[in-house]
Structures are given as C-alpha cells and as structure tokens.
Design a protein around this motif. Structure first.
Motif, PDB file in Angstrom:
ATOM      1  N   GLY A   2      -3.176  -6.117   7.738  1.00  0.00           N
ATOM      2  CA  GLY A   2      -3.495  -4.734   7.377  1.00  0.00           C
ATOM      3  C   GLY A   2      -3.373  -4.490   5.885  1.00  0.00           C
ATOM      4  N   ASP A   3      -4.290  -5.072   5.132  1.00  0.00           N
ATOM      5  CA  ASP A   3      -4.277  -4.950   3.671  1.00  0.00           C
ATOM      6  C   ASP A   3      -5.521  -4.178   3.248  1.00  0.00           C
ATOM      7  OD1 ASP A   3      -3.905  -5.212   0.979  1.00  0.00           O
ATOM      8  OD2 ASP A   3      -3.925  -7.393   0.942  1.00  0.00           O
ATOM      9  N   PRO A   4      -5.366  -2.934   2.785  1.00  0.00           N
ATOM     10  CA  PRO A   4      -6.537  -2.104   2.454  1.00  0.00           C
ATOM     11  C   PRO A   4      -7.521  -2.806   1.527  1.00  0.00           C
ATOM     12  CG  PRO A   4      -4.550  -0.779   2.381  1.00  0.00           C
ATOM     13  CD  PRO A   4      -4.107  -2.193   2.590  1.00  0.00           C
ATOM     14  N   ASP A   5      -8.810  -2.670   1.858  1.00  0.00           N
ATOM     15  CA  ASP A   5      -9.864  -3.347   1.098  1.00  0.00           C
ATOM     16  C   ASP A   5     -10.434  -2.455  -0.003  1.00  0.00           C
ATOM     17  OD1 ASP A   5     -10.906  -1.836   3.442  1.00  0.00           O
ATOM     18  OD2 ASP A   5     -12.856  -2.342   2.592  1.00  0.00           O
ATOM     19  N   LEU A   6     -10.120  -1.175   0.029  1.00  0.00           N
ATOM     20  CA  LEU A   6     -10.694  -0.241  -0.938  1.00  0.00           C
ATOM     21  C   LEU A   6      -9.846  -0.215  -2.220  1.00  0.00           C
ATOM     22  CD1 LEU A   6     -11.549   2.536   1.619  1.00  0.00           C
ATOM     23  CD2 LEU A   6     -13.156   0.998   0.490  1.00  0.00           C
ATOM     24  N   PRO A   7     -10.442   0.154  -3.359  1.00  0.00           N
ATOM     25  CA  PRO A   7      -9.717   0.090  -4.631  1.00  0.00           C
ATOM     26  C   PRO A   7      -8.665   1.186  -4.766  1.00  0.00           C
ATOM     27  CG  PRO A   7     -11.899   1.024  -4.972  1.00  0.00           C
ATOM     28  CD  PRO A   7     -11.864   0.551  -3.550  1.00  0.00           C
ATOM     29  N   THR A   8      -7.656   0.900  -5.577  1.00  0.00           N
ATOM     30  CA  THR A   8      -6.679   1.911  -5.961  1.00  0.00           C
ATOM     31  C   THR A   8      -7.406   3.002  -6.756  1.00  0.00           C
ATOM     32  OG1 THR A   8      -4.998   0.182  -6.126  1.00  0.00           O
ATOM     33  CG2 THR A   8      -4.513   2.286  -7.198  1.00  0.00           C
ATOM     34  N   PRO A   9      -7.100   4.284  -6.501  1.00  0.00           N
ATOM     35  CA  PRO A   9      -7.782   5.357  -7.245  1.00  0.00           C
ATOM     36  C   PRO A   9      -7.667   5.172  -8.757  1.00  0.00           C
ATOM     37  CG  PRO A   9      -6.565   6.274  -5.396  1.00  0.00           C
ATOM     38  CD  PRO A   9      -6.207   4.828  -5.457  1.00  0.00           C
ATOM     39  N   LYS A  10      -8.763   5.470  -9.458  1.00  0.00           N
ATOM     40  CA  LYS A  10      -8.844   5.237 -10.899  1.00  0.00           C
ATOM     41  C   LYS A  10      -7.752   5.951 -11.705  1.00  0.00           C
ATOM     42  CE  LYS A  10     -12.195   5.068 -14.695  1.00  0.00           C
ATOM     43  NZ  LYS A  10     -11.333   5.732 -15.698  1.00  0.00           N
ATOM     44  N   PRO A  11      -7.406   7.215 -11.400  1.00  0.00           N
ATOM     45  CA  PRO A  11      -6.353   7.863 -12.189  1.00  0.00           C
ATOM     46  C   PRO A  11      -5.025   7.090 -12.149  1.00  0.00           C
ATOM     47  CG  PRO A  11      -7.554   9.488 -10.908  1.00  0.00           C
ATOM     48  CD  PRO A  11      -8.012   8.150 -10.435  1.00  0.00           C
ATOM     49  N   ILE A  12      -4.734   6.449 -11.023  1.00  0.00           N
ATOM     50  CA  ILE A  12      -3.494   5.678 -10.904  1.00  0.00           C
ATOM     51  C   ILE A  12      -3.580   4.418 -11.767  1.00  0.00           C
ATOM     52  CG2 ILE A  12      -2.062   4.340  -9.296  1.00  0.00           C
ATOM     53  CD1 ILE A  12      -2.795   6.395  -7.137  1.00  0.00           C
ATOM     54  N   ILE A  13      -4.731   3.750 -11.738  1.00  0.00           N
ATOM     55  CA  ILE A  13      -4.926   2.562 -12.575  1.00  0.00           C
ATOM     56  C   ILE A  13      -4.870   2.932 -14.056  1.00  0.00           C
ATOM     57  CG2 ILE A  13      -6.546   0.725 -13.203  1.00  0.00           C
ATOM     58  CD1 ILE A  13      -7.585   0.826 -10.312  1.00  0.00           C
ATOM     59  N   ASP A  14      -5.491   4.041 -14.399  1.00  0.00           N
ATOM     60  CA  ASP A  14      -5.490   4.484 -15.803  1.00  0.00           C
ATOM     61  C   ASP A  14      -4.066   4.773 -16.281  1.00  0.00           C
ATOM     62  OD1 ASP A  14      -8.228   4.254 -15.881  1.00  0.00           O
ATOM     63  OD2 ASP A  14      -8.616   6.404 -15.608  1.00  0.00           O
TER      64      ASP A  14
ATOM     65  N   GLY B 111      -0.415  -4.525  -3.395  1.00  0.00           N
ATOM     66  CA  GLY B 111       0.055  -5.529  -4.338  1.00  0.00           C
ATOM     67  C   GLY B 111       0.945  -4.983  -5.439  1.00  0.00           C
ATOM     68  N   TRP B 112       1.049  -3.672  -5.558  1.00  0.00           N
ATOM     69  CA  TRP B 112       1.810  -3.066  -6.642  1.00  0.00           C
ATOM     70  C   TRP B 112       3.311  -3.077  -6.356  1.00  0.00           C
ATOM     71  CZ3 TRP B 112      -0.661   0.642 -10.398  1.00  0.00           C
ATOM     72  CH2 TRP B 112      -2.059   0.531 -10.398  1.00  0.00           C
TER      73      TRP B 112
ATOM     74  N   ILE C 103      -8.471  -2.439  10.694  1.00  0.00           N
ATOM     75  CA  ILE C 103      -9.802  -1.984  10.263  1.00  0.00           C
ATOM     76  C   ILE C 103      -9.883  -1.878   8.739  1.00  0.00           C
ATOM     77  CG2 ILE C 103     -10.400  -0.841  12.417  1.00  0.00           C
ATOM     78  CD1 ILE C 103      -9.439   1.804  11.223  1.00  0.00           C
ATOM     79  N   THR C 104      -9.123  -2.725   8.061  1.00  0.00           N
ATOM     80  CA  THR C 104      -9.114  -2.689   6.596  1.00  0.00           C
ATOM     81  C   THR C 104     -10.103  -3.702   6.003  1.00  0.00           C
ATOM     82  OG1 THR C 104      -7.222  -4.201   6.619  1.00  0.00           O
ATOM     83  CG2 THR C 104      -6.752  -1.844   6.441  1.00  0.00           C
ATOM     84  N   ILE C 105     -11.299  -3.727   6.556  1.00  0.00           N
ATOM     85  CA  ILE C 105     -12.387  -4.539   6.003  1.00  0.00           C
ATOM     86  C   ILE C 105     -13.650  -3.673   5.953  1.00  0.00           C
ATOM     87  CG2 ILE C 105     -11.431  -6.739   6.788  1.00  0.00           C
ATOM     88  CD1 ILE C 105     -13.438  -6.753   9.057  1.00  0.00           C
ATOM     89  N   PRO C 106     -14.616  -4.017   5.111  1.00  0.00           N
ATOM     90  CA  PRO C 106     -15.803  -3.169   4.945  1.00  0.00           C
ATOM     91  C   PRO C 106     -16.556  -2.916   6.249  1.00  0.00           C
ATOM     92  CG  PRO C 106     -15.699  -4.804   3.202  1.00  0.00           C
ATOM     93  CD  PRO C 106     -14.622  -5.166   4.180  1.00  0.00           C
ATOM     94  N   ASP C 107     -17.244  -1.778   6.308  1.00  0.00           N
ATOM     95  CA  ASP C 107     -17.984  -1.386   7.514  1.00  0.00           C
ATOM     96  C   ASP C 107     -18.929  -2.479   7.990  1.00  0.00           C
ATOM     97  OD1 ASP C 107     -16.789   0.962   6.562  1.00  0.00           O
ATOM     98  OD2 ASP C 107     -18.400   2.224   7.356  1.00  0.00           O
ATOM     99  N   GLU C 108     -19.647  -3.108   7.044  1.00  0.00           N
ATOM    100  CA  GLU C 108     -20.637  -4.127   7.412  1.00  0.00           C
ATOM    101  C   GLU C 108     -19.978  -5.306   8.126  1.00  0.00           C
ATOM    102  OE1 GLU C 108     -20.182  -2.912   4.313  1.00  0.00           O
ATOM    103  OE2 GLU C 108     -21.812  -1.434   4.476  1.00  0.00           O
ATOM    104  N   ARG C 109     -18.782  -5.685   7.662  1.00  0.00           N
ATOM    105  CA  ARG C 109     -18.068  -6.800   8.293  1.00  0.00           C
ATOM    106  C   ARG C 109     -17.532  -6.394   9.660  1.00  0.00           C
ATOM    107  NH1 ARG C 109     -19.174 -11.680   6.969  1.00  0.00           N
ATOM    108  NH2 ARG C 109     -17.087 -12.556   6.779  1.00  0.00           N
TER     109      ARG C 109
END
Length: 389
Positions: free
Chosen positions: A37-49, A243-244, A366-372
């Motif tokens: 269960g490792d989310p596939d979507l990116p960390t929100p940009k404001p947090i990365i910034d 990963g953070w 369900i932490t993989i892209p819709d297509e997969r």
C-alpha cells in the motif's frame, strides 16, 4: 550467533512480496502489483516546495530535537482541533515520529518486560506483534472475524490475560480488512482499558482515506481516551509522503513522555526541513486530500465491481485503500496468491501474512494507476473465469 529476539522474527511480509516481484520481473513477466500500500500519486507541490525552501536553510542541517520541533507539534494540535475537535498540549501530549511505524515498533520497549503480554489484533499490521516480540513480550491475538465486522470481541479475552496485558493495539480504519469502528466501540475499549489498567495504542494511519462523506473518528474523540492511551498518525497516506518518514503520537501525557525519552536515547529526530514540509500539509487546505479520496473511491469501485463480476459478493469499504476478500474454494491464501501471480502476472497479498486469522483471505491495494487496475482486473477475469466459495 543471532540473538533469540531476531531468531523469533519472521521475514517481514512486504520484503517477501518485493522479492516475488523482483523474481517475476527477472523472468520477463509484466507484473501488476496490488501488493504494497504505497501511494502512486505525487506529494502535493506546496509540500515539496516547502521542503526545498527549508533545505536551503543551514540551521535545519543541525541535529533536530528528538521529540520534534515545537512548531510541528503545534501543527499536529491544530490539525486535531480542526479535524476531530480534540484539544492537545503540544509540549506534553505530542511527540514527533520518524514515521508512525517507528513509534509503533518502539512503544513496547517503554512498557514491556520479558514475558509480558500485549493484546494484538489478528489479522493486523505485522509491526504490532514484531515490536512486542523485540521487547521480549508475547502477543496475545485478538481475532478480527468477519462475523464481528472485524472488531475484537473484548468479552472473549480471558480475565487472566487481560490482567497481565500491558498494551492493546487497535487500528481503525483497519489494515488489512478496510473495516471501520464507531465511537461506541472506542468507548468500550476505554472502559476495558480502565478496568484492567491497559494502555491503548490506536494506529490511525488511514483516518483521511474515507469515502462518500464518511469521516472516521479519532480514538481521542471519546471521553476518557486520553486517560488510557495514545494515537499514532502519519502524513504518509493523506499526502503521499511514505518515503519522507514523518508522523506523530498524541494522547496520554506520561506515555508520550516515555516514548519521547526512549527516542532521545535511540534517534536524533527527523530532519527539520521535512518537519516544515509536514507543517505545510497539516495546516494547509484539504484540497489535495479530497482529490485523493475521489481517486481512491473510483479505483475502489473498479476493483470491487470487477471481483463481484467474477463471483465475489463484496461490499465497498468506507475507508482505507484496501480490498479484503475471501480466497476461492480449494485454495489456501498462499496458494491462491501464487496461482494469480503465475497465471495472470498479478500480485495480491495472502491474508495469512497478516496473521493466523488472515488465512482464507487476500488483500488488494488500489495504490496503482487506473489503467493498471483495469488491466489487472481484465487479467483476473481472463484467468479465473468464475470462482466458487
């Protein structure tokens, strides 16, 4: 010669899954993994910034506080007040963790002596039992059964076990079953813990992963909860920050102090730039979380409806990003997982990896892209045709 505590440990479940994926890829198989269960979507940009900005500050490159920056602990308190209407003291009732797993693994060292007992849910996140064993304790398994909505039956815990128990681990919304708990159940836990002088450790990693308007309660929302226990939280799931390694424990003051004291002797805290990034997530708008919920709800529907076409009769879980289902007739959990991998190139997690009472089930993440997900379901439909129970 390995220490006895290490010899008693099984290989970590997800390490085995990663090995299976690696072996299959070496054979040239296109693997679709519904495993970890490792989310596939990116960390929100404001947090990365925010991370990038604070990483440029030399002051953040020194040793941080082992219990965490006060500003981060204040942000956790603000989050609890805003989300759960729970008031916390940032100086006495919050400790920063290097991911909630770290705190869950360490809490037994604060209270468990060799031979002591912890109450551990089964099936459940393996670290509850592993932390108990490493501290020299013995897990007493609380069965989570389908007929009881995957809640432990506290009345069935023997009196002598309850009187000896030091800690009770609970986890709702639940991994691996996706089950949810009510405030009424949490109130029963508080009463039980007070009667037997047990410290409750609630793993609340999935409270933001909920659907159709449902908001899972915090254990601390229940009167008396702060008298008996603590709650572990994490930024991993709501902000795609696995990963953070940043989380918290909150609640009963003496337990938080003990965990902080242990940590001060074992680690040097989390990098301050990451804590600042965590503050950005905790105090910012919930737009990214709401979008994440919409994505997972869509994926949940795709998987449940696909499995139901094959003969399962699953209801849609209200929370988490897991689907928990029975294996078909004629298979053990491991045999079915191996069959699906061999025939369809799809990884599912065998339920017995989460404990004795997980046998007969499997978990899909369900932490993989819709297509997969669509491709994975199509492969199952092709190779399973129709299943029987």
């Amino acid at each position: 010669m390995e220490a006895t505590r290490i010899k008693k440990l099984p290989p970590y479940l997800f390490a085995r899954i990663e090995k299976k994926i690696e072996e299959a890829k070496e054979k040239g198989i296109d693997i679709i993994s519904f495993g970890i269960g490792d989310p596939d979507l990116p960390t929100p940009k404001p947090i990365i910034d925010e991370l990038c900005k604070e990483a440029q500050n030399p002051a953040n490159h020194q040793y941080p506080s082992s219990v965490g920056m006060l500003a981060y602990r204040q942000a956790v308190c603000e989050y609890y007040e805003k989300t759960h209407d729970v008031q916390l003291d940032p100086r006495k009732e919050v400790v920063t963790l290097i991911g909630s797993k770290e705190g869950i693994g360490h809490i037994s060292f604060c209270y468990v002596d060799p031979g002591d007992i912890n109450l551990v849910p089964d099936p459940g996140y393996p670290v509850y039992g592993i932390g108990t064993l490493l501290a020299g304790g013995e897990p007493y398994l609380m069965p989570l059964l389908e007929e009881n909505n995957y809640l432990p039956d506290l009345a069935k815990i023997p009196e002598d076990i309850a009187r000896k128990a030091k800690l009770m681990f609970i986890n709702y919304p639940n991994n691996p079953t996706g089950a949810i708990a009510t405030k009424e159940f949490f109130a029963e836990v508080v009463e039980f813990a007070k009667k037997y002088d047990i410290i409750v450790c609630h793993d609340a990693a999935y409270t933001e992963m909920a659907y159709e308007g449902y908001q899972p309660p915090s254990f601390l929302e229940v009167p008396g909860a702060k008298d008996v226990g603590i709650e572990f939280g994490s930024l991993s799931k709501p902000f795609n920050m696995t990963g953070w390694r940043i989380g918290w424990a909150v609640g009963r003051q003496d337990v938080i102090e003990a965990l902080g004291r242990l940590k001060s002797n074992l680690d040097s805290g989390q990098f301050q730039a990451i804590q600042y990034a965590g503050i950005k997530g905790l105090t910012g708008p919930k737009d990214s979380i709401m979008e994440l919920r919409r994505v997972y709800e869509r994926r949940r529907d795709m998987v449940v409806e696909g499995l139901n076409r094959l003969g399962w009769n699953l209801s849609k879980p209200k929370a988490t990003f897991y689907i928990w289902a029975r294996v078909p007739k004629g298979y053990t959990s491991a045999e079915f997982a191996e069959y699906v991998l061999e025939k369809a190139g799809v990884i599912i997690t065998p339920g017995n990896g989460y404990g004795h009472y997980g046998e007969g089930y499997f978990r899909i993440s369900i932490t993989i892209p819709d297509e997969r997900i669509k491709e994975g379901i199509a492969r199952l439909e092709k190779h399973l045709v129709k299943v029987e129970f």
